[in-house]
Write a protein that holds these residues in place. Structure first.
Motif, PDB file in Angstrom:
ATOM      1  N   PRO A 100       0.834  -1.154   0.020  1.00 44.25           N
ATOM      2  CA  PRO A 100       0.122  -0.155  -0.095  1.00 44.25           C
ATOM      3  C   PRO A 100       0.977   1.409   0.074  1.00 44.25           C
ATOM      4  N   SER A 101       0.240   2.311  -0.572  1.00 42.65           N
ATOM      5  CA  SER A 101       0.901   3.434  -0.686  1.00 42.65           C
ATOM      6  C   SER A 101       0.338   4.590   0.395  1.00 42.65           C
ATOM      7  N   PRO A 102       0.728   5.704   0.471  1.00 46.20           N
ATOM      8  CA  PRO A 102      -0.056   6.881   1.123  1.00 46.20           C
ATOM      9  C   PRO A 102      -1.311   6.975   0.722  1.00 46.20           C
ATOM     10  N   ASP A 103      -1.544   6.782  -0.768  1.00 48.40           N
ATOM     11  CA  ASP A 103      -2.797   7.305  -1.404  1.00 48.40           C
ATOM     12  C   ASP A 103      -3.808   6.035  -0.833  1.00 48.40           C
ATOM     13  N   ASP A 104      -3.324   4.898  -0.381  1.00 48.89           N
ATOM     14  CA  ASP A 104      -4.275   3.763  -0.162  1.00 48.89           C
ATOM     15  C   ASP A 104      -4.388   3.578   1.292  1.00 48.89           C
ATOM     16  N   THR A 105      -3.697   4.567   2.058  1.00 47.30           N
ATOM     17  CA  THR A 105      -3.653   4.588   3.740  1.00 47.30           C
ATOM     18  C   THR A 105      -4.567   5.563   4.189  1.00 47.30           C
ATOM     19  N   PHE A 106      -5.374   5.059   5.108  1.00 49.62           N
ATOM     20  CA  PHE A 106      -6.555   6.374   5.392  1.00 49.62           C
ATOM     21  C   PHE A 106      -6.124   6.492   7.008  1.00 49.62           C
ATOM     22  N   LEU A 107      -5.869   5.744   7.763  1.00 50.66           N
ATOM     23  CA  LEU A 107      -5.290   5.795   9.177  1.00 50.66           C
ATOM     24  C   LEU A 107      -4.106   5.098   9.649  1.00 50.66           C
ATOM     25  N   ILE A 108      -3.234   5.638  10.166  1.00 47.39           N
ATOM     26  CA  ILE A 108      -2.124   4.894  10.807  1.00 47.39           C
ATOM     27  C   ILE A 108      -2.175   4.996  12.248  1.00 47.39           C
ATOM     28  N   ILE A 109      -2.036   3.888  13.188  1.00 47.50           N
ATOM     29  CA  ILE A 109      -2.120   3.793  14.498  1.00 47.50           C
ATOM     30  C   ILE A 109      -0.567   3.313  15.085  1.00 47.50           C
ATOM     31  N   GLU A 110       0.110   3.834  15.844  1.00 46.06           N
ATOM     32  CA  GLU A 110       1.364   3.577  16.555  1.00 46.06           C
ATOM     33  C   GLU A 110       0.786   3.427  18.053  1.00 46.06           C
ATOM     34  N   VAL A 111       1.373   2.151  18.411  1.00 47.96           N
ATOM     35  CA  VAL A 111       1.327   2.049  19.860  1.00 47.96           C
ATOM     36  C   VAL A 111       2.508   2.153  20.529  1.00 47.96           C
ATOM     37  N   SER A 112       2.692   3.295  21.509  1.00 49.12           N
ATOM     38  CA  SER A 112       3.768   3.820  22.146  1.00 49.12           C
ATOM     39  C   SER A 112       3.832   3.498  23.533  1.00 49.12           C
ATOM     40  N   ASP A 113       5.012   2.837  23.820  1.00 48.13           N
ATOM     41  CA  ASP A 113       5.290   2.675  25.343  1.00 48.13           C
ATOM     42  C   ASP A 113       6.718   3.264  25.610  1.00 48.13           C
TER      43      ASP A 113
END
Length: 185
Positions: A100-113
């Motif tokens: 997938p490219s940025p055009d295909d990506t609608f939301l990104i989630i990072e879990v940060s500890d």
């Protein structure tokens, strides 16, 4: 990180994939390509795993109603020198012949500890520069979820934080709300 004055060898995504093909890297190596550098990814602890699992479960039906798929710990190709592997990405549904490219990506989630500074200072500007419309950072230390939306250069114009007892509301995906208490059990 090495001091800036020491020359570094930068890689592009083709070289990165070639390293996988010839066995210099394996799929078990926990690295991602960020701005031409191979970056080690931290080991996944129990709290991190639990949050990713909870979010995946909560997002699957909500994503499919929007024609999206939940992609867990898979790469997204941004440009010639960056291929991050976010914890979760909502991407366009359908069969894939390429990443997938940025055009295909609608939301990104990072879990940060232990990676909060890295996620805020390195990955967030990278995502904004790639025009990813919305990023969530699940801050395990503060027990909240940050929503960053509407990229502008290497930052986001909007930031909202949701805590216990609240629902995390998407800034770009209509009616997408996830209760914080169901993510951070």
């Amino acid at each position: 990180m090495l001091p800036a004055e020491i020359p570094r060898r930068h890689f592009d995504v083709d070289e990165y994939h070639r390293m996988l093909e010839v066995g210099l890297l394996t799929e078990n190596d926990r690295v991602e390509l960020i701005r031409g550098e191979l970056v080690d990814m931290n080991p996944i602890g129990v709290a991190h795993m639990s949050v990713v699992t909870n979010l995946t479960h909560l997002l699957v039906s909500k994503a499919s109603k929007r024609g999206l798929m939940v992609s867990v710990r898979n790469p997204v190709r941004f440009d010639r020198d960056s291929e991050p592997e976010p914890d979760i990405a909502l991407i366009a549904s359908g069969p894939r012949t390429e990443l997938p490219s940025p055009d295909d990506t609608f939301l990104i989630i990072e879990v940060s500890d232990f990676t909060l500074d890295y996620d805020r200072d390195v990955k967030l500007p990278l995502y904004a520069g790639a025009c990813i419309q919305e990023i969530w950072i699940v801050n395990l230390q503060a027990r909240n979820i940050e929503v960053h939306a509407h990229p502008e250069l290497d930052t986001y114009r909007e930031k909202r934080t949701f805590g216990r007892g609240e629902g995390t509301v998407s800034a770009t995906l209509d009616t997408l709300t996830i209760p914080v208490d169901e993510v951070l059990l």
